[in-house]
Design an enzyme around this catalytic site. Structure first.
Site, PDB file in Angstrom:
ATOM      1  CD  GLN A 199      37.011  37.196  83.416  1.00  0.00           C
ATOM      2  OE1 GLN A 199      36.718  37.960  82.487  1.00  0.00           O
ATOM      3  NE2 GLN A 199      38.234  36.740  83.572  1.00  0.00           N
ATOM      4  NE  ARG A 219      45.164  33.477  85.789  1.00  0.00           N
ATOM      5  CZ  ARG A 219      44.033  34.202  85.806  1.00  0.00           C
ATOM      6  NH1 ARG A 219      43.046  33.883  86.636  1.00  0.00           N
ATOM      7  NH2 ARG A 219      43.890  35.230  85.014  1.00  0.00           N
ATOM      8  N   GLY A 234      39.832  34.420  90.096  1.00  0.00           N
ATOM      9  CA  GLY A 234      39.615  35.415  91.145  1.00  0.00           C
ATOM     10  C   GLY A 234      40.696  35.185  92.193  1.00  0.00           C
ATOM     11  CG  ASN A 288      40.559  44.109  89.209  1.00  0.00           C
ATOM     12  OD1 ASN A 288      40.605  42.982  89.704  1.00  0.00           O
ATOM     13  ND2 ASN A 288      39.424  44.628  88.772  1.00  0.00           N
ATOM     14  CG  ASP A 345      43.857  39.713  90.151  1.00  0.00           C
ATOM     15  OD1 ASP A 345      42.958  40.471  89.753  1.00  0.00           O
ATOM     16  OD2 ASP A 345      43.757  38.477  90.165  1.00  0.00           O
TER      17      ASP A 345
END
Ligand code: MRU
Length: 343
Positions: A192, A84, A45, A243, A233
């Site tokens: 998720q 990431r 997240g 996202n 994101d």
């Protein structure tokens, strides 16, 4: 519920790869292990990744001998930045930590450590307030009995607290708004929605229904979804929003059925340096997440190619509004972001 804690001399992360079956906290004193935890989605997240990275960078300074403090801290920032690629919060938080270091680097080592510790804590504390504020603006869109669809997990587990897309639901609970129904897309391949959003919502006592991703059209057609909240994101200046993979499909369906589709975005997720979604780097993840994970036996023939992007970009034109901590921005997004001092 929370997922990130600073405990004395270590960072504790609730291992999200094991939820909802087990609630296991891992402790970290080595920034490389924090980077690995981000890579493996132990913590995930966008805002939570930023908070974990800030404390990861601090860990390097905390445990470095005085003479090596600068080298180790800066190397840790660089290393954490490789964990990431898509969530801009990671780079935003590390830039904050580097800037904090720049302000105090002439001070004695103990003072540098104290300042870096305070900055990491500020990243976390501010995120809680930001989520609370997104919840407040999102709440203005809700009425009793509404059905809310969400994709992936943008809740407490994805932030320091409350979440972004689920923050309006928590705000509704606080304000006694009754009868909300939350629908969680399962969110293949890492689930998720099923593992994390459903867990959060059921734990909070919310009427929660889980659906496979390919059932969203049917659910929308049935008239049960009144509004859609998703996290993101990275948001480009024009409002294109990256996202979790599958989000753009949800937005396309929402447009077809005339359902309002809102993206919830803290300022730390708005990337003023990027003009449009075309410039957002998309992470691709290992094929085994699609072919093997969650199955007792591999469920695809050996040799098959696997397409596994972790994120997609929803075109700004499909977004009804972007809920930030400073208010709800509507198209044209760049102007709206500027008006609120977000880019
Ligand atoms: O791969 P993940 O689980 O880190 O992806 C998370 C999402 O896509 C969330 O929706 C996004 O980070 C927003 S979290 C408030």
């Amino acid at each position: 519920m929370d997922a990130i804690r600073w405990q004395g001399n270590s960072l504790a992360l609730l291992d999200q790869t094991r939820l909802p079956v087990e609630e296991v906290w891992n402790t970290y004193t080595d920034y490389r292990k924090v980077a690995d935890a981000i890579r493996r989605l132990v913590v995930r997240g966008a805002p939570a990744i930023g908070v974990a990275a800030a404390f990861g960078a601090y860990l390097a300074a905390h445990y470095a001998p005085d003479a090596e403090l600068e080298g180790r801290f800066l190397a840790a920032c660089d290393y954490l930045a490789t964990s990431r690629p898509t969530a801009v919060n990671l780079f935003w938080a590390l830039d904050r930590m580097r800037a904090a270091y720049g302000r105090v680097k002439a001070l004695p080592p103990a003072d540098i450590r104290a300042a870096l510790r305070a900055e990491a804590q500020a990243v976390m504390d501010e995120d809680i307030e930001i989520s609370r504020s997104i919840g407040k603006y999102g709440l203005e869109l809700l009425r009793p009995g509404m059905g809310i669809l969400t994709h992936c997990n943008a809740g407490t587990l994805a932030t320091a607290k409350y979440g972004t897309a689920l923050a309006p639901v928590y705000a509704a609970l606080d304000h006694g708004l009754s009868g909300l129904r939350v629908y969680c897309d399962e969110t293949r391949p890492l689930l998720q929605g099923a593992r994390l959003s459903a867990f959060e919502m059921v734990s909070a006592g919310v009427d929660t229904t889980l659906l496979c991703d390919n059932m969203a059209s049917s659910l929308m057609k049935s008239g049960k979804v009144d509004i859609i909240f998703v996290g993101c994101d990275r948001v480009a200046r024009n409002g294109d929003a990256a996202n979790k993979i599958g989000t753009s499909g949800v937005a396309i369906l929402a447009a077809h059925y005339g359902i309002p589709f809102y993206v919830c975005a803290p300022s730390s997720t708005i990337d003023g340096a990027i003009a449009s979604g075309e410039d957002i780097p998309i992470e691709f993840r290992p094929p085994e997440e699609v072919t093997e994970l969650w199955y007792e036996k591999r469920m695809a023939p050996e040799g098959v190619g696997v397409y596994n992007p972790a994120f997609d970009v929803t075109d700004a034109g499909l977004i009804t509004g972007i809920i930030t901590e400073r208010g709800i921005v509507r198209a044209p997004y760049e102007e709206g972001f500027r008006a609120l001092g977000l880019v």
